[in-house]
Write an enzyme that holds these catalytic residues in place. Sequence first.
Site, mmCIF file in Angstrom:
data_model
loop_
_atom_site.group_PDB
_atom_site.id
_atom_site.type_symbol
_atom_site.label_atom_id
_atom_site.label_comp_id
_atom_site.label_asym_id
_atom_site.label_seq_id
_atom_site.Cartn_x
_atom_site.Cartn_y
_atom_site.Cartn_z
ATOM 1 N N GLY A 14 36.745 34.629 33.688
ATOM 2 C CA GLY A 14 36.758 34.960 35.118
ATOM 3 C C GLY A 14 37.913 35.895 35.452
ATOM 4 O O GLY A 14 38.579 36.441 34.559
ATOM 5 N N THR A 69 31.486 21.283 38.730
ATOM 6 C CA THR A 69 32.551 21.912 37.926
ATOM 7 C C THR A 69 33.930 21.355 38.265
ATOM 8 O O THR A 69 34.702 20.987 37.369
ATOM 9 C CB THR A 69 32.510 23.447 38.110
ATOM 10 O OG1 THR A 69 31.258 23.910 37.610
ATOM 11 C CG2 THR A 69 33.631 24.127 37.359
ATOM 12 N N THR A 87 44.833 25.567 44.393
ATOM 13 C CA THR A 87 44.843 26.615 45.407
ATOM 14 C C THR A 87 45.558 26.154 46.676
ATOM 15 O O THR A 87 45.559 24.961 46.996
ATOM 16 C CB THR A 87 43.382 27.001 45.744
ATOM 17 O OG1 THR A 87 43.348 27.705 46.981
ATOM 18 C CG2 THR A 87 42.493 25.772 45.911
ATOM 19 N N ASP A 88 46.085 27.127 47.418
ATOM 20 C CA ASP A 88 46.707 26.788 48.711
ATOM 21 C C ASP A 88 45.666 26.321 49.723
ATOM 22 O O ASP A 88 46.014 25.786 50.783
ATOM 23 C CB ASP A 88 47.519 27.970 49.258
ATOM 24 C CG ASP A 88 46.685 29.206 49.597
ATOM 25 O OD1 ASP A 88 45.464 29.201 49.342
ATOM 26 O OD2 ASP A 88 47.261 30.190 50.119
ATOM 27 N N GLU A 89 44.381 26.513 49.399
ATOM 28 C CA GLU A 89 43.332 26.121 50.352
ATOM 29 C C GLU A 89 43.199 24.606 50.479
ATOM 30 O O GLU A 89 42.573 24.116 51.417
ATOM 31 C CB GLU A 89 41.991 26.751 49.958
ATOM 32 C CG GLU A 89 42.095 28.262 49.924
ATOM 33 C CD GLU A 89 40.761 28.992 49.892
ATOM 34 O OE1 GLU A 89 39.758 28.424 50.336
ATOM 35 O OE2 GLU A 89 40.746 30.136 49.418
ATOM 36 N N TYR A 103 34.464 23.996 48.550
ATOM 37 C CA TYR A 103 35.332 24.542 47.489
ATOM 38 C C TYR A 103 36.689 23.859 47.504
ATOM 39 O O TYR A 103 37.124 23.270 46.508
ATOM 40 C CB TYR A 103 35.492 26.059 47.659
ATOM 41 C CG TYR A 103 36.663 26.617 46.885
ATOM 42 C CD1 TYR A 103 36.676 26.599 45.495
ATOM 43 C CD2 TYR A 103 37.785 27.147 47.543
ATOM 44 C CE1 TYR A 103 37.760 27.094 44.773
ATOM 45 C CE2 TYR A 103 38.871 27.647 46.831
ATOM 46 C CZ TYR A 103 38.857 27.617 45.450
ATOM 47 O OH TYR A 103 39.937 28.096 44.747
ATOM 48 N N LYS A 147 38.484 21.111 44.954
ATOM 49 C CA LYS A 147 39.742 21.436 44.271
ATOM 50 C C LYS A 147 40.752 20.304 44.524
ATOM 51 O O LYS A 147 41.488 19.904 43.619
ATOM 52 C CB LYS A 147 40.313 22.766 44.761
ATOM 53 C CG LYS A 147 39.547 24.008 44.343
ATOM 54 C CD LYS A 147 39.501 24.255 42.852
ATOM 55 C CE LYS A 147 40.845 24.647 42.281
ATOM 56 N NZ LYS A 147 40.716 25.017 40.828
HETATM 57 P P1 NAD Z 1 36.308 33.228 39.045
HETATM 58 O O1 NAD Z 1 35.158 32.763 39.872
HETATM 59 O O2 NAD Z 1 36.558 34.695 38.915
HETATM 60 O O3 NAD Z 1 36.138 32.672 37.559
HETATM 61 C C1 NAD Z 1 35.733 31.359 37.292
HETATM 62 C C2 NAD Z 1 35.420 31.240 35.799
HETATM 63 O O4 NAD Z 1 35.071 29.875 35.524
HETATM 64 C C3 NAD Z 1 34.230 32.102 35.366
HETATM 65 O O5 NAD Z 1 34.542 32.745 34.140
HETATM 66 C C4 NAD Z 1 33.109 31.096 35.194
HETATM 67 O O6 NAD Z 1 32.151 31.487 34.213
HETATM 68 C C5 NAD Z 1 33.868 29.855 34.756
HETATM 69 N N1 NAD Z 1 33.169 28.600 35.063
HETATM 70 C C6 NAD Z 1 32.626 28.231 36.258
HETATM 71 N N2 NAD Z 1 32.051 27.027 36.140
HETATM 72 C C7 NAD Z 1 32.248 26.607 34.856
HETATM 73 C C8 NAD Z 1 31.899 25.445 34.130
HETATM 74 N N3 NAD Z 1 31.203 24.440 34.694
HETATM 75 N N4 NAD Z 1 32.273 25.359 32.845
HETATM 76 C C9 NAD Z 1 32.968 26.365 32.241
HETATM 77 N N5 NAD Z 1 33.304 27.498 32.874
HETATM 78 C C10 NAD Z 1 32.949 27.620 34.175
HETATM 79 O O7 NAD Z 1 37.568 32.469 39.604
HETATM 80 P P2 NAD Z 1 39.075 32.967 39.782
HETATM 81 O O8 NAD Z 1 39.200 33.658 41.080
HETATM 82 O O9 NAD Z 1 39.520 33.622 38.539
HETATM 83 O O10 NAD Z 1 39.826 31.566 39.939
HETATM 84 C C11 NAD Z 1 40.270 30.860 38.776
HETATM 85 C C12 NAD Z 1 40.950 29.586 39.193
HETATM 86 O O11 NAD Z 1 42.066 29.881 40.028
HETATM 87 C C13 NAD Z 1 40.058 28.648 40.013
HETATM 88 O O12 NAD Z 1 40.301 27.336 39.585
HETATM 89 C C14 NAD Z 1 40.507 28.862 41.448
HETATM 90 O O13 NAD Z 1 40.314 27.700 42.207
HETATM 91 C C15 NAD Z 1 41.968 29.167 41.243
HETATM 92 N N6 NAD Z 1 42.585 30.026 42.286
HETATM 93 C C16 NAD Z 1 42.002 31.218 42.615
HETATM 94 C C17 NAD Z 1 42.604 32.035 43.561
HETATM 95 C C18 NAD Z 1 42.018 33.386 43.922
HETATM 96 O O14 NAD Z 1 42.511 34.033 44.851
HETATM 97 N N7 NAD Z 1 41.000 33.882 43.234
HETATM 98 C C19 NAD Z 1 43.793 31.630 44.177
HETATM 99 C C20 NAD Z 1 44.363 30.393 43.808
HETATM 100 C C21 NAD Z 1 43.745 29.605 42.857
HETATM 101 P P1 TYD Z 2 37.816 35.309 50.341
HETATM 102 O O1 TYD Z 2 38.130 36.516 49.513
HETATM 103 O O2 TYD Z 2 36.450 34.723 50.257
HETATM 104 O O3 TYD Z 2 38.942 34.240 50.009
HETATM 105 P P2 TYD Z 2 39.257 32.816 50.731
HETATM 106 O O4 TYD Z 2 38.210 32.500 51.713
HETATM 107 O O5 TYD Z 2 39.200 31.916 49.542
HETATM 108 O O6 TYD Z 2 40.601 32.989 51.327
HETATM 109 O O7 TYD Z 2 38.102 35.673 51.857
HETATM 110 C C1 TYD Z 2 39.385 36.098 52.281
HETATM 111 C C2 TYD Z 2 39.352 36.207 53.781
HETATM 112 O O8 TYD Z 2 38.449 37.257 54.146
HETATM 113 C C3 TYD Z 2 38.824 34.961 54.477
HETATM 114 O O9 TYD Z 2 39.520 34.799 55.703
HETATM 115 C C4 TYD Z 2 37.375 35.281 54.750
HETATM 116 C C5 TYD Z 2 37.398 36.769 54.988
HETATM 117 N N1 TYD Z 2 36.182 37.521 54.593
HETATM 118 C C6 TYD Z 2 35.620 38.433 55.488
HETATM 119 O O10 TYD Z 2 36.091 38.624 56.624
HETATM 120 N N2 TYD Z 2 34.513 39.121 55.087
HETATM 121 C C7 TYD Z 2 33.940 38.942 53.861
HETATM 122 O O11 TYD Z 2 32.903 39.588 53.558
HETATM 123 C C8 TYD Z 2 34.533 38.017 52.952
HETATM 124 C C9 TYD Z 2 33.949 37.772 51.583
HETATM 125 C C10 TYD Z 2 35.666 37.316 53.368
#
Ligand code: NAD
Ligand code: TYD
Length: 340
Positions: A11, A99, A124-126, A148, A152
């Site tokens: 991911g 998951t 996550t901070d969420e 979500y 988490k």
């Molecule tokens: P992403 O959606 O890009 O990647 C998720 C990965 O997990 C993918 O490769 C997917 O194939 C794999 N996956 C999903 N379900 C699975 C399962 N059942 N078994 C094995 N693999 C599985 O996510 P991301 O944005 O890279 O986030 C990674 C982690 O970081 C998550 O746990 C998310 O909660 C956390 N996180 C993300 C953010 C952000 O801004 N993206 C911020 C804080 C924390």
């Molecule tokens: P997102 O990237 O989905 O992250 P998260 O909801 O996990 O913070 O969204 C970031 C912010 O942007 C959130 O306040 C929702 C908003 N958003 C839009 O306004 N338009 C969009 O199409 C998407 C995907 C998100």
Amino acid sequence: MQRILVTGGAGFIGSHFVRYLLRHHPAVSVTVLDKLTYAGILENLAGIRDDPRFRLVVGDVADPDAVRNAIAGCSAVAHLAAESHVDRSLMDPGGCVHTQVHGTLTLLQASLEAHVERFLLVSTDEVYGPVLEGSASEESLLRPSSPYSATKAAAEHLAHAYAVTYDLPVLITRGSNNLGPYQYPEKMLPLFITNALEDRPLPIYGDGHQRRDWLHVEDHCAALDLVLREGEPGTIYNVGSGEERENLAMARAILARLGKPETLITFVQDRPGHDRRYSVATERIRTLGWQPRYSLDQALEETIRWYQENQAWWKRIKAGEYQEYYRRMYLERSVLAPSG
Ligand code: NAD
Ligand code: TYD
């Protein structure tokens, strides 16, 4: 040689973290366990897959056989696999439960049986829910709003229970919104950048005054690495840059950098349960020696440039071509066959 199991390594953040580990620690090898859902993209691991220190197991974190196979020989686990998109979680809460809850439980149990020395849950901070004023500390109440973030939080509680009950050396990070290369273009930032590049509308949910803290993915990976190596077991670490912006401001900044008109901004129906603001206090991780290296301006500049220069990657995703791509990959490379 230490081997680390990274779940979700195909991911966005996972692939950066694998690259970070291999680049910074020559004596570390990595096993990735990834189900290759729509969000798991092998191209994210370009340049790594032939590294002798890298091993890929295609499988589900909720499948005990796949996890047992993947964890063999690993002394540490970084758990990133998740159904990570809030909008999808509203349509399919069960996918998050599978998951985040069953998957995390399966991984915790396998980690206990494998006697791993460190278990890092990347949260996550969420989980705090909306923080309307000030910043959430690691002791603040959890009030997650979406399937979500609720799952988490559930994963965190399970990890905590394994730490307290079975002495599993658990560490938890709560990171803010990441930005950087290879982020799937369903999330706001890459969606807005790629839409702007295609002269398509940028859909702003509600009034666009929601606020997020933006963290470059490399800075997040540095924090994960530090906590994995030097964090105190049983401890939670917030990770955030302090660079807080309204969504509308982010949209305008993207359009300005790309020289596109603000008329592309389109207000659409709000996300149900949309959290107004996230903000985390980061003294604890800063005391451990972490600080962000990127300003948001630099991070945005670099991220936009990457999407400009890597159009094939996101155009293939937007065209839905990866399903066929994987079908071919599975057939051509036995190493990618699901384990177990
Ligand atoms: P992403 O959606 O890009 O990647 C998720 C990965 O997990 C993918 O490769 C997917 O194939 C794999 N996956 C999903 N379900 C699975 C399962 N059942 N078994 C094995 N693999 C599985 O996510 P991301 O944005 O890279 O986030 C990674 C982690 O970081 C998550 O746990 C998310 O909660 C956390 N996180 C993300 C953010 C952000 O801004 N993206 C911020 C804080 C924390
Ligand atoms: P997102 O990237 O989905 O992250 P998260 O909801 O996990 O913070 O969204 C970031 C912010 O942007 C959130 O306040 C929702 C908003 N958003 C839009 O306004 N338009 C969009 O199409 C998407 C995907 C998100």
